[in-house]
Motif scaffolding. Structure first.
Motif, short mmCIF file in Angstrom:
data_model
loop_
_atom_site.label_atom_id
_atom_site.label_comp_id
_atom_site.label_asym_id
_atom_site.label_seq_id
_atom_site.Cartn_x
_atom_site.Cartn_y
_atom_site.Cartn_z
N GLU A 47 49.06 85.28 -6.87
CA GLU A 47 50.17 86.15 -7.27
C GLU A 47 51.51 85.43 -7.13
O GLU A 47 52.39 85.58 -7.99
N ALA A 48 51.67 84.66 -6.06
CA ALA A 48 52.91 83.90 -5.88
C ALA A 48 53.07 82.85 -6.98
O ALA A 48 54.17 82.65 -7.51
N ALA A 49 51.98 82.20 -7.35
CA ALA A 49 52.02 81.21 -8.42
C ALA A 49 52.38 81.86 -9.75
O ALA A 49 53.18 81.32 -10.53
N VAL A 50 51.83 83.04 -10.01
CA VAL A 50 52.15 83.78 -11.23
C VAL A 50 53.64 84.10 -11.25
O VAL A 50 54.33 83.91 -12.27
N SER A 51 54.17 84.56 -10.13
CA SER A 51 55.60 84.89 -10.05
C SER A 51 56.47 83.66 -10.30
O SER A 51 57.47 83.74 -11.03
N ARG A 52 56.10 82.54 -9.71
CA ARG A 52 56.88 81.31 -9.91
C ARG A 52 56.84 80.86 -11.36
O ARG A 52 57.84 80.43 -11.93
N MET A 53 55.67 80.96 -11.99
CA MET A 53 55.52 80.50 -13.36
C MET A 53 56.22 81.41 -14.37
O MET A 53 56.68 80.95 -15.40
N ARG A 54 56.27 82.67 -14.07
CA ARG A 54 56.92 83.62 -14.99
C ARG A 54 58.43 83.63 -14.83
O ARG A 54 59.14 84.14 -15.68
N GLY A 55 58.93 83.09 -13.75
CA GLY A 55 60.37 83.03 -13.54
C GLY A 55 60.90 84.31 -12.93
O GLY A 55 60.16 85.27 -12.68
N VAL A 65 47.46 92.89 -15.52
CA VAL A 65 46.70 93.72 -14.58
C VAL A 65 46.81 93.13 -13.18
O VAL A 65 46.94 91.92 -13.02
N PRO A 66 46.75 93.96 -12.14
CA PRO A 66 46.81 93.44 -10.77
C PRO A 66 45.64 92.50 -10.49
O PRO A 66 44.53 92.70 -10.97
N VAL A 67 45.90 91.48 -9.69
CA VAL A 67 44.89 90.48 -9.36
C VAL A 67 43.86 91.10 -8.41
O VAL A 67 44.23 91.74 -7.42
N GLU A 68 42.58 90.89 -8.72
CA GLU A 68 41.49 91.42 -7.90
C GLU A 68 40.50 90.30 -7.58
O GLU A 68 40.45 89.29 -8.28
N PRO A 69 39.68 90.48 -6.54
CA PRO A 69 38.76 89.42 -6.10
C PRO A 69 37.74 88.97 -7.15
O PRO A 69 37.33 87.82 -7.16
N TRP A 70 37.32 89.84 -8.04
CA TRP A 70 36.29 89.48 -9.03
C TRP A 70 36.83 88.62 -10.16
O TRP A 70 36.05 88.06 -10.93
N MET A 71 38.13 88.50 -10.28
CA MET A 71 38.74 87.76 -11.38
C MET A 71 38.66 86.25 -11.17
O MET A 71 38.69 85.78 -10.05
N THR A 72 38.61 85.52 -12.26
CA THR A 72 38.74 84.07 -12.20
C THR A 72 40.21 83.74 -12.46
O THR A 72 40.97 84.57 -12.94
N VAL A 73 40.60 82.51 -12.17
CA VAL A 73 41.98 82.10 -12.41
C VAL A 73 42.27 82.15 -13.91
O VAL A 73 43.37 82.55 -14.33
N GLY A 74 41.29 81.80 -14.73
CA GLY A 74 41.47 81.86 -16.18
C GLY A 74 41.73 83.28 -16.66
O GLY A 74 42.56 83.51 -17.53
N TYR A 75 41.02 84.25 -16.09
CA TYR A 75 41.23 85.66 -16.46
C TYR A 75 42.63 86.10 -16.07
O TYR A 75 43.33 86.74 -16.86
N VAL A 76 43.06 85.75 -14.87
CA VAL A 76 44.40 86.11 -14.40
C VAL A 76 45.44 85.48 -15.33
O VAL A 76 46.40 86.14 -15.76
N ALA A 77 45.26 84.21 -15.64
CA ALA A 77 46.22 83.51 -16.51
C ALA A 77 46.30 84.16 -17.88
O ALA A 77 47.39 84.39 -18.40
N ARG A 78 45.17 84.47 -18.46
CA ARG A 78 45.17 85.10 -19.79
C ARG A 78 45.84 86.47 -19.73
O ARG A 78 46.61 86.84 -20.61
N SER A 79 45.57 87.23 -18.68
CA SER A 79 46.16 88.55 -18.53
C SER A 79 47.68 88.48 -18.43
O SER A 79 48.39 89.36 -18.92
N TRP A 80 48.17 87.44 -17.77
CA TRP A 80 49.61 87.30 -17.55
C TRP A 80 50.28 86.39 -18.56
O TRP A 80 51.48 86.07 -18.45
N GLY A 81 49.54 85.91 -19.56
CA GLY A 81 50.12 85.08 -20.61
C GLY A 81 50.50 83.68 -20.15
O GLY A 81 51.50 83.13 -20.59
N LEU A 82 49.67 83.11 -19.27
CA LEU A 82 49.94 81.77 -18.73
C LEU A 82 48.83 80.81 -19.12
O LEU A 82 47.74 81.23 -19.51
N GLU A 83 49.09 79.53 -18.95
CA GLU A 83 48.08 78.50 -19.20
C GLU A 83 47.16 78.41 -17.97
O GLU A 83 47.64 78.20 -16.86
N PRO A 84 45.85 78.59 -18.15
CA PRO A 84 44.93 78.61 -17.00
C PRO A 84 44.99 77.36 -16.11
O PRO A 84 45.02 77.47 -14.88
#
Length: 113
Positions: free
Chosen positions: A100-108, A41-60
């Motif tokens: 978002e940039a960190a997510v992109s770097r981590m996902r390759g 899901v797109p990153v929004e202000p109410w999200m925590t880093v853990g929520y973003v990580a879980r949504s994108w399949g990454l380690e928080p």
């Protein structure tokens, strides 16, 4: 009714075990359905880093390190991206862009079609 009269403690324990099984099975199904429908899901202000990580399949904690955001232990609870931006004194869009940039770097790199 005969079983209840003959073995009330055993029957009670069995019914309690059935209730607990149903409760945890229901939690598992609800959790599975929720995260199955909330992937990438797109990153929004109410999200925590853990929520973003879980949504994108990454380690928080790895996303925290990559994005330069504080780990939950800093304040004793996970902070939303909005709270992180407020603490830094920057617009929330800047923190979202960093995450978002960190997510992109981590996902390759995205596969070429």
């Amino acid at each position: 009714m005969t079983l209840w009269k003959a073995r009330p403690w055993l029957t009670s324990a069995f019914l309690l075990a059935c209730a607990l099984t149903l409760f945890f099975a229901g939690r598992f199904v609800a959790y599975s359905v929720y995260w199955a429908t909330h992937q990438e899901v797109p990153v929004e202000p109410w999200m925590t880093v853990g929520y973003v990580a879980r949504s994108w399949g990454l380690e928080p904690r790895a996303l925290d390190a990559e994005a330069g955001t504080p780990v939950p232990q800093v304040k004793g609870h996970p902070q939303t991206l909005e709270e992180i931006a407020r603490d830094r004194g920057v617009p929330v869009a800047e923190v979202i862009a960093e995450v978002e940039a960190a997510v992109s770097r981590m996902r390759g790199p995205e596969p070429q079609e």
